[in-house]
Design a protein around this motif. Structure first.
Motif, mmCIF file in Angstrom:
data_model
loop_
_atom_site.group_PDB
_atom_site.id
_atom_site.type_symbol
_atom_site.label_atom_id
_atom_site.label_comp_id
_atom_site.label_asym_id
_atom_site.label_seq_id
_atom_site.Cartn_x
_atom_site.Cartn_y
_atom_site.Cartn_z
ATOM 1 N N ILE A 33 22.442 8.085 -31.091
ATOM 2 C CA ILE A 33 21.175 8.569 -29.925
ATOM 3 C C ILE A 33 19.458 8.554 -30.030
ATOM 4 O O ILE A 33 19.364 9.183 -31.396
ATOM 5 C CB ILE A 33 21.684 9.239 -29.572
ATOM 6 N N ASP A 34 18.880 7.348 -29.446
ATOM 7 C CA ASP A 34 17.292 8.070 -30.133
ATOM 8 C C ASP A 34 16.974 8.610 -28.529
ATOM 9 O O ASP A 34 16.783 8.322 -27.524
ATOM 10 C CB ASP A 34 16.879 6.503 -30.245
ATOM 11 N N LEU A 35 16.509 9.301 -28.899
ATOM 12 C CA LEU A 35 15.506 10.406 -28.373
ATOM 13 C C LEU A 35 14.187 9.952 -28.601
ATOM 14 O O LEU A 35 13.233 10.413 -29.536
ATOM 15 C CB LEU A 35 15.299 11.361 -27.796
ATOM 16 N N ASP A 127 15.816 10.324 -40.448
ATOM 17 C CA ASP A 127 14.806 10.121 -39.855
ATOM 18 C C ASP A 127 14.823 9.101 -39.455
ATOM 19 O O ASP A 127 16.086 8.038 -39.776
ATOM 20 C CB ASP A 127 13.759 10.706 -41.278
ATOM 21 N N GLU A 128 14.347 8.792 -39.022
ATOM 22 C CA GLU A 128 14.339 6.945 -38.055
ATOM 23 C C GLU A 128 14.070 5.869 -38.390
ATOM 24 O O GLU A 128 14.829 5.144 -38.883
ATOM 25 C CB GLU A 128 12.613 7.200 -36.880
ATOM 26 N N PRO A 129 12.756 5.735 -39.869
ATOM 27 C CA PRO A 129 12.892 4.704 -40.844
ATOM 28 C C PRO A 129 14.374 3.965 -41.605
ATOM 29 O O PRO A 129 14.459 2.925 -41.396
ATOM 30 C CB PRO A 129 11.383 4.651 -41.353
ATOM 31 N N VAL A 144 7.281 -1.746 -39.893
ATOM 32 C CA VAL A 144 6.509 -0.735 -38.791
ATOM 33 C C VAL A 144 7.108 -0.840 -37.394
ATOM 34 O O VAL A 144 6.879 -1.351 -36.497
ATOM 35 C CB VAL A 144 5.270 -1.958 -39.022
ATOM 36 N N ASP A 145 6.884 1.127 -36.652
ATOM 37 C CA ASP A 145 7.553 1.004 -35.580
ATOM 38 C C ASP A 145 6.632 1.547 -34.752
ATOM 39 O O ASP A 145 6.006 2.242 -34.274
ATOM 40 C CB ASP A 145 8.768 2.935 -36.091
ATOM 41 N N ILE A 146 6.337 0.827 -34.348
ATOM 42 C CA ILE A 146 5.541 0.674 -33.063
ATOM 43 C C ILE A 146 6.312 0.850 -31.554
ATOM 44 O O ILE A 146 6.445 0.078 -30.771
ATOM 45 C CB ILE A 146 4.325 -0.739 -32.927
HETATM 46 MG MG LIG Z 1 11.118 5.128 -31.562
#
Ligand SMILES: [Mg+2]
Ligand SMILES: Nc1ncnc2c1ncn2[C@@H]1O[C@H](COP(=O)(O)OP(=O)(O)OP(=O)(O)O)[C@@H](O)[C@H]1O
Length: 276
Positions: A33-35, A127-129, A144-146
């Motif tokens: 799940i990505d909020l 964590d996201e990365p 790099v998450d834009i």
């Molecule tokens: Mg995001």
């Protein structure tokens, strides 16, 4: 050398099941799940790591990595979950969530609570990365998450995230620039931006924002001996952004076939890994 063939295969399969969910009766399923600031995405994998189904919806429930509309978030996650369950004929319960690095103490619990209030059993918060790199499998380089609200950069050495940085410059700023230049509401600018046919025309307008992001990248990798970049996040969909970043930074830059789904897929992959 960063190779994205395997990531692309997974993402393309995921895009297929987004359109046509698979039947998965009797299988153990894992939901990432990505909020996000712009979208809520659910990615469902089976125990072999193969995509089964997924769903996403634009949402305004997160700002600067913080959940600002708790009930709104729960409602959307619950609805996406129910829709998917109906399509695949099976209940979803095991889930993982991800949070922007550095917000563990403030928001980690909130994102988890959203998922649990929506009916999931959250077995992992990461964590996201780290999540994104489960899919990308970068050994040395920077991811790099834009996204919609921010750009997050993680430096990776020997497959481990060694540094993270998150700064406020993302897709929303692109839309604001387009809205200003065309004197149109931001919603309309948002639509223009998502039209691939207009990307060539839009690029010169948003170039200053891209340059700002490049300066953030350069600051993040300084002193880290990084040779390669991978761009993820929905804003990386902008046609030609990877070439421009490569030219300006002098660092080899690539992006997966659909950079928007990397983090949610990675969250689900990490769950399966955790079970082994
Ligand atoms: Mg995001
Ligand atoms: N075709 C497209 N071209 C350019 N930008 C796009 C396209 N489709 C979506 N975007 C942009 O991608 C952004 C959303 O990306 P993503 O889903 O990675 O963000 P998020 O995870 O919700 O946000 P954040 O990571 O900042 O919390 C939005 O700003 C959206 O306008």
């Amino acid at each position: 050398m960063i190779r994205l063939e395997e990531s692309n295969r997974l993402i393309e399969k995921f895009e297929e099941v987004l359109k046509t969910p698979l039947q998965a009766k009797g299988k153990t399923l894992y939901t990432g799940i990505d909020l996000g600031t712009a979208y809520i995405v659910l990615a469902v994998l089976d125990e072999k790591g193969e995509p089964v189904c997924g769903a996403y919806q634009p949402a305004d429930v997160v700002k600067d990595g913080m959940v600002v509309d708790y009930m709104g978030a729960v409602k959307i996650v619950r609805k996406l979950k129910a829709d998917l369950e109906e399509k695949i004929g099976q209940e979803l319960y095991l889930a993982g969530v991800a949070i922007p690095p550095g917000t563990e103490n403030i928001d980690g619990g909130v994102v988890k609570n959203v998922a649990e209030a929506a009916g999931f059993e959250v077995v992992q918060v990461l964590d996201e990365p780290t999540a994104a790199n489960k899919v990308l499998k970068v050994q040395d380089g920077a991811v790099v998450d834009i996204g919609g609200g921010t750009t997050g950069i993680s430096v990776i050495k020997n497959g481990e995230v060694v540094k993270v940085m998150d700064e406020a410059s993302g897709g929303r700023h692109f839309s604001l620039v387009i809205a200003g230049a065309h004197k149109i509401p931001i919603e309309e600018a948002e639509k223009m931006k998502q039209d691939f046919n207009l990307h060539k025309e839009i690029f010169p307008l948003v170039q200053p924002v891209v340059k700002k992001i490049i300066s953030i990248i350069e600051k993040a990798v300084e002193g880290y001996d990084v040779d390669e970049l991978v761009l993820v996040g929905g804003t990386a969909l902008l046609t030609g952004i990877e070439g421009f970043v490569e030219k300006e930074t002098g660092l080899k830059t690539s992006k997966p076939s659909n950079p928007m789904f990397v983090t949610p897929l990675g969250i689900a992959e990490a769950l399966i890994e955790g079970e082994k």
